[in-house]
Write a protein that holds these residues in place. Structure first.
Motif, PDB file in Angstrom:
ATOM      1  N   ASP A   3       0.775  -1.389  -0.048  1.00 37.19           N
ATOM      2  CA  ASP A   3      -0.112   0.002   0.130  1.00 37.19           C
ATOM      3  C   ASP A   3       0.800   1.231  -0.072  1.00 37.19           C
ATOM      4  N   MET A   4       1.949   1.266   0.511  1.00 35.84           N
ATOM      5  CA  MET A   4       3.124   2.333   0.394  1.00 35.84           C
ATOM      6  C   MET A   4       3.265   2.899  -0.877  1.00 35.84           C
ATOM      7  N   TYR A   5       3.192   1.678  -1.968  1.00 33.41           N
ATOM      8  CA  TYR A   5       3.514   2.103  -3.434  1.00 33.41           C
ATOM      9  C   TYR A   5       2.242   2.382  -3.968  1.00 33.41           C
ATOM     10  N   HIS A   6       1.146   1.869  -3.718  1.00 32.94           N
ATOM     11  CA  HIS A   6      -0.266   2.444  -4.137  1.00 32.94           C
ATOM     12  C   HIS A   6      -0.193   4.016  -3.956  1.00 32.94           C
ATOM     13  N   ILE A   7       0.118   4.522  -2.533  1.00 31.94           N
ATOM     14  CA  ILE A   7       0.000   5.837  -2.238  1.00 31.94           C
ATOM     15  C   ILE A   7       1.190   6.758  -3.097  1.00 31.94           C
ATOM     16  N   LEU A   8       2.562   6.075  -3.060  1.00 33.32           N
ATOM     17  CA  LEU A   8       3.436   6.904  -3.517  1.00 33.32           C
ATOM     18  C   LEU A   8       3.371   7.336  -4.944  1.00 33.32           C
ATOM     19  N   THR A   9       2.814   6.349  -5.641  1.00 34.86           N
ATOM     20  CA  THR A   9       2.666   6.665  -7.213  1.00 34.86           C
ATOM     21  C   THR A   9       1.361   7.498  -7.517  1.00 34.86           C
ATOM     22  N   GLN A  10       0.787   8.084  -6.654  1.00 37.28           N
ATOM     23  CA  GLN A  10      -0.293   9.170  -6.577  1.00 37.28           C
ATOM     24  C   GLN A  10       0.287  10.573  -6.355  1.00 37.28           C
ATOM     25  N   PRO A  11      -0.179  11.572  -7.043  1.00 31.60           N
ATOM     26  CA  PRO A  11      -0.891  11.240  -8.302  1.00 31.60           C
ATOM     27  C   PRO A  11      -0.213  10.758  -9.513  1.00 31.60           C
ATOM     28  N   PRO A  12      -1.177   9.963 -10.292  1.00 31.14           N
ATOM     29  CA  PRO A  12      -0.608   9.183 -11.567  1.00 31.14           C
ATOM     30  C   PRO A  12       0.417   9.790 -12.233  1.00 31.14           C
ATOM     31  N   ARG A  13       1.474   9.230 -12.433  1.00 31.30           N
ATOM     32  CA  ARG A  13       2.803  10.033 -13.177  1.00 31.30           C
ATOM     33  C   ARG A  13       3.671   8.797 -13.445  1.00 31.30           C
ATOM     34  N   ASP A  14       4.658   8.957 -14.368  1.00 34.52           N
ATOM     35  CA  ASP A  14       5.722   8.126 -14.719  1.00 34.52           C
ATOM     36  C   ASP A  14       6.951   8.477 -13.727  1.00 34.52           C
ATOM     37  N   VAL A  15       7.042   7.271 -12.816  1.00 35.28           N
ATOM     38  CA  VAL A  15       8.021   7.232 -11.745  1.00 35.28           C
ATOM     39  C   VAL A  15       9.349   6.454 -12.050  1.00 35.28           C
ATOM     40  N   ALA A  16       9.296   6.124 -13.460  1.00 34.43           N
ATOM     41  CA  ALA A  16      10.628   5.447 -13.841  1.00 34.43           C
ATOM     42  C   ALA A  16      11.769   5.977 -13.811  1.00 34.43           C
ATOM     43  N   ASN A  17      11.835   7.342 -13.833  1.00 41.70           N
ATOM     44  CA  ASN A  17      13.167   8.334 -13.577  1.00 41.70           C
ATOM     45  C   ASN A  17      13.217   8.805 -12.309  1.00 41.70           C
ATOM     46  N   GLU A  18      12.597   8.558 -11.538  1.00 39.53           N
ATOM     47  CA  GLU A  18      12.563   8.769 -10.032  1.00 39.53           C
ATOM     48  C   GLU A  18      13.562   8.077  -9.136  1.00 39.53           C
ATOM     49  N   GLU A  19      14.392   8.788  -8.301  1.00 43.54           N
ATOM     50  CA  GLU A  19      15.170   7.998  -7.512  1.00 43.54           C
ATOM     51  C   GLU A  19      14.593   7.594  -6.124  1.00 43.54           C
ATOM     52  N   LEU A  20      14.257   6.570  -5.815  1.00 43.93           N
ATOM     53  CA  LEU A  20      13.624   5.905  -4.710  1.00 43.93           C
ATOM     54  C   LEU A  20      14.502   5.497  -3.635  1.00 43.93           C
ATOM     55  N   LEU A  21      13.908   6.031  -2.317  1.00 40.38           N
ATOM     56  CA  LEU A  21      15.009   5.114  -1.038  1.00 40.38           C
ATOM     57  C   LEU A  21      13.945   4.521  -0.506  1.00 40.38           C
ATOM     58  N   ILE A  22      14.107   3.292  -0.076  1.00 36.98           N
ATOM     59  CA  ILE A  22      13.263   2.365   0.859  1.00 36.98           C
ATOM     60  C   ILE A  22      14.059   2.242   2.007  1.00 36.98           C
ATOM     61  N   VAL A  23      13.470   2.581   3.233  1.00 42.20           N
ATOM     62  CA  VAL A  23      13.843   2.825   4.534  1.00 42.20           C
ATOM     63  C   VAL A  23      13.289   1.444   5.418  1.00 42.20           C
ATOM     64  N   GLY A  24      14.285   0.536   5.507  1.00 46.55           N
ATOM     65  CA  GLY A  24      13.691  -0.468   6.318  1.00 46.55           C
ATOM     66  C   GLY A  24      13.048  -1.661   5.688  1.00 46.55           C
TER      67      GLY A  24
END
Length: 234
Positions: free
Chosen positions: A62-83
């Motif tokens: 559900d973290m990624y359902h929320i994080l990818t809102q609003p709808p957009r292309d996240v392929a070029n986003e640098e993502l950090l996952i903590v824990g």
């Protein structure tokens, strides 16, 4: 979408985690922290990780359902996952559109080369390194909740988004972050200048028989160079 179906997801997840089992079995006493509290956090989570071997839960999804809102292309986003504990959560992030090369994780121990041993309250990344940060069920382990949130804010780029889950359990005498209320979290976010654009909570009875509240926060770091047309829409 096909890879996210239950049977196929479980098969691929099993294969990915099985490749890391040798690392998983070696995490229990490999400390990167010196104080007793963080070593206790390490010991507890390392025991859970090595004890399970293969993780089957998809609670972090559900973290990624929320994080990818609003709808957009996240392929070029640098993502950090903590824990993330192991590769499973990195795989979940990839299934939601983040490019594998742009996904990094940190934890108190490493079960995969993409997970760097690091304390979330004292990150070594430079300011503004990431476009997005996910922290599922990790903040409760913080010794200093405000410091952990401050570090996430520091390494987040202007305009970046940060999604996290935290549980309020006043009966929890072990983990300090569990005794921080949702109102206190909101006040901390305000002090940091982070804008809340999504929030939800629910109460449940945990395995110890105590009532607890599970919070979900999604915040945005304002970009001073962008003046929104309608601030309420953020």
């Amino acid at each position: 979408q096909l890879l996210r179906t239950r049977v196929i997801f479980d098969i691929v997840s099993f294969v990915l985690q099985a490749r890391d089992l040798r690392r998983t079995r070696k995490v229990e006493r490999n400390y990167i922290v010196e104080d007793d509290y963080h070593r206790d956090v390490h010991d507890y989570n390392a025991a859970v990780t090595s004890g399970k071997g293969i993780t089957t839960t998809r609670r972090a999804e559900d973290m990624y359902h929320i994080l990818t809102q609003p709808p957009r292309d996240v392929a070029n986003e640098e993502l950090l996952i903590v824990g993330p504990r192991n590769i499973l959560e990195l795989y979940l992030a990839w299934l939601h559109g983040f490019s594998w090369r742009n996904i990094r994780g940190i934890d108190l121990y490493s079960t995969n080369p993409k997970i760097q041993p690091m304390n979330m309250e004292d990150m070594s990344f430079e300011d503004g390194t990431f476009d997005a940060i996910s922290m599922a069920a990790t903040l409760a382990y913080a010794d200093d909740t405000f410091k952990a949130l401050s570090e996430a804010n520091r390494v987040l780029r202007p305009g970046g988004r940060f999604v996290f889950a935290v549980t309020y359990d006043p009966a929890d005498e072990r983990w300090r972050g569990s005794r921080i209320t949702g109102a206190e979290i909101r006040e901390m976010l305000g002090r940091l200048g982070l804008e809340i654009y999504f929030y939800s909570s629910r109460d449940k009875i945990n395995v110890a028989g105590d009532q607890q509240t599970s919070h979900r926060f999604a915040v945005r770091k304002p970009d001073p160079e962008i003046v929104p047309l309608d601030p309420l829409a953020l």
